[in-house]
Design an enzyme around this catalytic site. Structure first.
Site: not given
Length: 237
Positions: A113, A133
Site C-alpha cells: 500500500e 489482511e
C-alpha cells in the site's frame, strides 16, 4: 543503541529512503512509522528535491505492518486516532516531487500500500505482492481497496483484495501494478538510472506535470483539458 529503522540520504536533486529492519522483512512498527513521518515531511518540504526513491534493506521491501504492535495501544480508538494524526500514506500522496518504489521480495499489506502511493514502481523478478489482511479478518486500511482498482482492472483488483493471494512479478507487470521488472541484482541501479532520467534543468517542471495529472483524474475530461491548457499558459519554470 536505538535501531535506525529508516535511512534517508540525498544526492543532488534525488533522495533515497530505505526501510531498515531487514531482520523483520522491514515490517512497519511504531518506530518505523515515526521515522517515515519525519523523513517524508522533510521530502515534502524540500523545494530542490525532484525524485524520491523508496526501497527496503535486506531480502524484502516490506512485509507490511508489524503484527507485534497489534493491541499495544491503550485502546482501539487511541490507535485509530494516532494513525489519523500521522497518515503516512496520505502524506506520501501529497509529496510534490516524483516518487519511485523499488520493490523486491515480500511486498505485503501496508508495504505494498505504501508503494501504491508512489508515482512509479520498479520490481525485481523475485517480488511477491499480496494484501493478506483478509486472512486475519481485517480490511486493508491504508488505501489498498481504492488504489488497486485505479491501476488494475477492477475485477482483477477485487480478486487480489478478496483472496489475499500473491502476485508474482509477471502478473504485476501484466496487470499494470508495476512499470518495469528487472533482475534482483539490477534493481538498485535500474531505479537510480530511472531517477536520473526524470531530472530536469527546471525543477518545477516534474512537479507541475505530476500535479496536472493527479488533479485531472478527479475531473470530467473537458474540465481537465481546460485546466491543463490554463496551467500550460501560466507555467513559469
Amino acid at each position: 543503541m536505538a535501531e535506525e529503522t529508516v535511512r534517508y540520504t540525498k544526492s543532488g536533486a534525488i533522495a533515497y529512503l530505505a526501510l531498515n529492519r531487514p531482520h523483520k522483512h522491514n515490517a512497519i512498527d511504531l518506530a518505523t512509522r515515526d521515522a517515515l513521518w519525519t523523513y517524508l515531511r522533510a521530502a515534502r518540504d524540500d523545494p530542490d528535491l525532484q525524485v524520491l526513491c523508496i526501497g527496503g534493506a535486506g531480502d524484502s521491501f516490506s512485509a507490511g505492518a508489524d503484527i507485534g504492535d497489534f493491541g499495544t495501544a491503550p485502546s482501539f480508538w487511541a490507535a485509530r486516532q494516532a494513525r489519523r494524526r500521522r497518515d503516512l500514506w496520505w502524506l506520501l500522496e501529497e509529496i510534490p516531487c516524483l516518487t519511485i518504489a523499488a520493490l523486491h521480495g515480500y511486498c505485503y499489506g501496508a508495504g505494498i500500500e505504501l508503494a501504491l502511493y508512489c508515482d512509479l514502481r520498479v520490481a525485481a523478478d523475485n517480488v511477491r505482492i499480496a494484501l493478506p489482511e483478509v486472512g486475519l479478518g481485517y480490511i486493508p486500511s491504508a488505501g489498498g481497496t481504492q488504489m488497486l482498482p485505479r491501476m488494475m482492472a477492477p475485477g482483477v483488483a477485487l480478486a487480489v483484495v478478496c483472496s489475499g493471494e500473491e502476485l508474482d512479478a509477471d502478473q504485476a507487470l501484466r496487470w499494470g501494478l508495476v512499470n518495469r521488472v528487472v533482475p534482483r541484482a539490477r534493481l538498485d541501479s535500474a531505479v537510480a538510472q530511472l531517477a536520473r532520467s526524470l531530472q530536469r534543468d527546471c525543477p518545477a517542471l516534474p512537479r507541475a506535470l505530476k500535479r496536472a495529472i493527479r488533479r485531472g483524474l478527479d475531473l470530467p475530461l473537458n474540465a481537465a483539458l481546460r485546466r491543463d491548457a490554463l496551467t500550460a499558459l501560466s507555467f513559469r519554470g
